[in-house]
Design a protein around this motif. Structure first.
Motif, PDB file in Angstrom:
ATOM      1  N   GLU A  49      19.514  10.228  -3.161  1.00  0.00           N
ATOM      2  CA  GLU A  49      19.948  11.535  -2.675  1.00  0.00           C
ATOM      3  C   GLU A  49      19.353  12.669  -3.492  1.00  0.00           C
ATOM      4  N   ARG A  50      18.889  12.363  -4.707  1.00  0.00           N
ATOM      5  CA  ARG A  50      18.206  13.348  -5.540  1.00  0.00           C
ATOM      6  C   ARG A  50      16.693  13.260  -5.397  1.00  0.00           C
ATOM      7  N   GLY A  51      16.223  12.417  -4.504  1.00  0.00           N
ATOM      8  CA  GLY A  51      14.787  12.322  -4.242  1.00  0.00           C
ATOM      9  C   GLY A  51      14.059  11.206  -4.957  1.00  0.00           C
ATOM     10  N   GLU A  52      14.760  10.426  -5.793  1.00  0.00           N
ATOM     11  CA  GLU A  52      14.118   9.326  -6.519  1.00  0.00           C
ATOM     12  C   GLU A  52      14.359   8.021  -5.771  1.00  0.00           C
ATOM     13  N   SER A 198      15.761   3.714   3.201  1.00  0.00           N
ATOM     14  CA  SER A 198      15.229   4.903   2.526  1.00  0.00           C
ATOM     15  C   SER A 198      14.048   4.600   1.617  1.00  0.00           C
ATOM     16  N   GLY A 199      13.731   3.312   1.416  1.00  0.00           N
ATOM     17  CA  GLY A 199      12.593   2.948   0.576  1.00  0.00           C
ATOM     18  C   GLY A 199      12.941   2.285  -0.730  1.00  0.00           C
ATOM     19  N   VAL A 200      14.232   2.189  -1.060  1.00  0.00           N
ATOM     20  CA  VAL A 200      14.659   1.466  -2.256  1.00  0.00           C
ATOM     21  C   VAL A 200      14.504  -0.036  -2.002  1.00  0.00           C
ATOM     22  N   THR A 201      14.037  -0.769  -3.005  1.00  0.00           N
ATOM     23  CA  THR A 201      13.824  -2.218  -2.871  1.00  0.00           C
ATOM     24  C   THR A 201      15.011  -2.979  -3.447  1.00  0.00           C
ATOM     25  N   ILE A 202      15.518  -3.933  -2.687  1.00  0.00           N
ATOM     26  CA  ILE A 202      16.636  -4.777  -3.126  1.00  0.00           C
ATOM     27  C   ILE A 202      16.178  -6.228  -3.113  1.00  0.00           C
ATOM     28  N   HIS A 203      16.459  -6.927  -4.202  1.00  0.00           N
ATOM     29  CA  HIS A 203      16.155  -8.357  -4.286  1.00  0.00           C
ATOM     30  C   HIS A 203      17.443  -9.110  -4.597  1.00  0.00           C
ATOM     31  N   GLU A 204      17.864  -9.985  -3.684  1.00  0.00           N
ATOM     32  CA  GLU A 204      18.988 -10.867  -3.938  1.00  0.00           C
ATOM     33  C   GLU A 204      18.498 -12.165  -4.564  1.00  0.00           C
ATOM     34  N   ARG A 205      19.451 -12.946  -5.089  1.00  0.00           N
ATOM     35  CA  ARG A 205      19.140 -14.242  -5.716  1.00  0.00           C
ATOM     36  C   ARG A 205      17.975 -14.099  -6.709  1.00  0.00           C
TER      37      ARG A 205
END
Length: 424
Positions: A49-52, A198-205
């Motif tokens: 939300e702050r652009g990062e 939004s472009g954030v990367t999430i990795h499970e396990r």
């Protein structure tokens, strides 16, 4: 009671999670966050939300696996440290700090609305039910909250409360209209879905096995990959394990227990005639709420002991019948436990170590709003505004005493439980 318990928590059984790949190979980012619970996801949301958005979130299991996907689903103001103790600790700043949690409740509402997160949010308020035959408890609490925290809780007389909660156990209550409740795992999954879009990367396990300081930032290592990050944030709570010795020494991983009944249909109204969430005035309080499909979700107790789902169901079923004996024979379909992280001072631990590592933990007992607040504090500091974060520095990383500290915590719980019993 429990003929055959489901293999998963009610929340897991009633949700349809997205899947995120495990970390493979090498990658770089501006900010790496360890832990995809409310604190980690909230930090990522506040950064986005702050652009990062050059952010990688690593989760050892799946999104919301820990306390964030196992709790009672209450969303209301305050910390685990009670309001009077907060005032003794923070003085005149207590009102503003409590206000921070109310703002976090508002932010959760706004994110649910803005991102259309389907998490069964019920704007029905929260009831504090008086377990003791002493009306002064409620009037004093109502007056304190109005005078010192700036919030108006509505008094419910004994007859008025008994119309909503069909039990002789309670002696009136206070209604907090600004609170609500939701399906916490669906909310966590909704945050993750929004972040991924939004472009954030999430990795499970992708369990982190080591973290190392290096020139220009950090190297975060998992079984099958690495992340080179300029900044590193650890938000693991009760599931931190041995990842970081200093942080681990500052928390007590404490278990709490939750169960969900079968759908009760019309039988629900024999006990509960309100959509508000409920907890009571004991130190060792029950907390519960009716779910949209007429199940009753019931939680309570804290312990250093891991118990099987069947043992959890047996304990909580007994607690439920102490309040609502008319529910005898109801079947428990899901029962589970989860680890919370507690600090000795019962306030969130949010800050930065001398080596530059950021952390957010210690949300046990009252964590939905404070985890969201922690995300705001950390994201603000990471993007250049650390003023608000410094206000929480007075509650630091106190050593909890290791195994002796756990034993002391259990003894304290038993002591206050006995005191509640004698007081009644």
């Amino acid at each position: 009671m429990a003929e055959r318990l489901g293999q998963h928590t009610y929340y897991r059984a009633s949700s349809s999670p997205d899947s995120y790949p495990s970390l493979q190979g090498e990658r770089e980012c501006a900010v790496c966050i360890i832990g995809a619970g409310f604190a980690g996801l909230g930090t990522a949301m506040s950064l986005a939300e702050r652009g990062e958005r050059d952010v990688v979130v690593l989760e050892a299991e799946e999104v919301g696996h820990g306390a964030s996907g196992r709790n009672g689903g209450f969303v209301f103001g305050g910390f685990s440290l009670g309001e009077r103790a907060l005032q003794r600790s923070a003085g005149t700043a207590a009102r503003q700090l409590y206000g921070d949690t109310l703002a976090a409740v508002g932010l959760i509402r706004e994110r649910i609305r803005r991102h259309d997160i389907a998490c069964e949010a019920r704007e029905s308020g929260v009831i504090l039910a008086n377990w003791f035959n002493d009306d002064r408890i409620l009037f004093e609490q109502q007056r304190f909250m109005a005078e010192h925290m700036g919030v108006q809780w509505q008094h419910l007389g004994r007859d008025e409360l008994s119309d909503r909660l069909r039990t002789r156990r309670y002696k009136g209550g206070l209604f907090e209209p600004g609170g609500f409740h939701f399906h916490p795992l669906k909310y966590a999954q909704g945050l993750a879905r929004t972040l991924a879009r939004s472009g954030v990367t999430i990795h499970e396990r992708s369990r982190v096995t080591s973290i190392r300081r290096r020139e220009g930032g950090w190297l975060v290592v998992t079984a099958q990959g690495t992340v080179a990050a300029r900044e590193l944030v650890v938000c693991c709570g009760g599931y931190l394990a041995s990842l970081h010795r200093r942080l681990r020494a500052a928390i007590l991983p404490i278990a709490t227990y939750v169960m969900a009944t079968e759908p009760l249909g019309e039988r629900l109204a024999s006990s509960i005639r309100t959509e508000a969430a409920v907890y009571d005035t004991r130190f060792a309080f029950d907390y519960y709420r009716a779910l949209p499909d007429t199940r009753l979700l019931w939680g309570g107790r804290i312990s250093i002991l891991h118990r099987s789902p069947r043992a959890v169901a047996r304990l909580l079923y007994g607690d439920m019948l102490k309040v609502y004996p008319q529910l005898k024979g109801v079947r428990v379909e899901h029962a589970w436990s989860g680890l919370m992280s507690y600090a000795r001072h019962k306030m969130p631990q949010v800050g930065r170590l001398p080596d530059g590592l950021w952390y957010g933990m210690g949300f046990g007992g009252h964590g939905v709003a404070p985890t969201t607040l922690a995300g705001e504090l950390l994201a603000g500091a990471l993007t250049g505004d650390g003023g608000r974060l410094r206000q929480y520095a007075r509650w630091g990383l106190l050593w909890t005493g290791g195994p002796a500290g756990l034993a002391a915590a259990q003894a304290t719980y038993w002591y206050y439980g006995l005191r509640d019993l004698l007081r009644r």
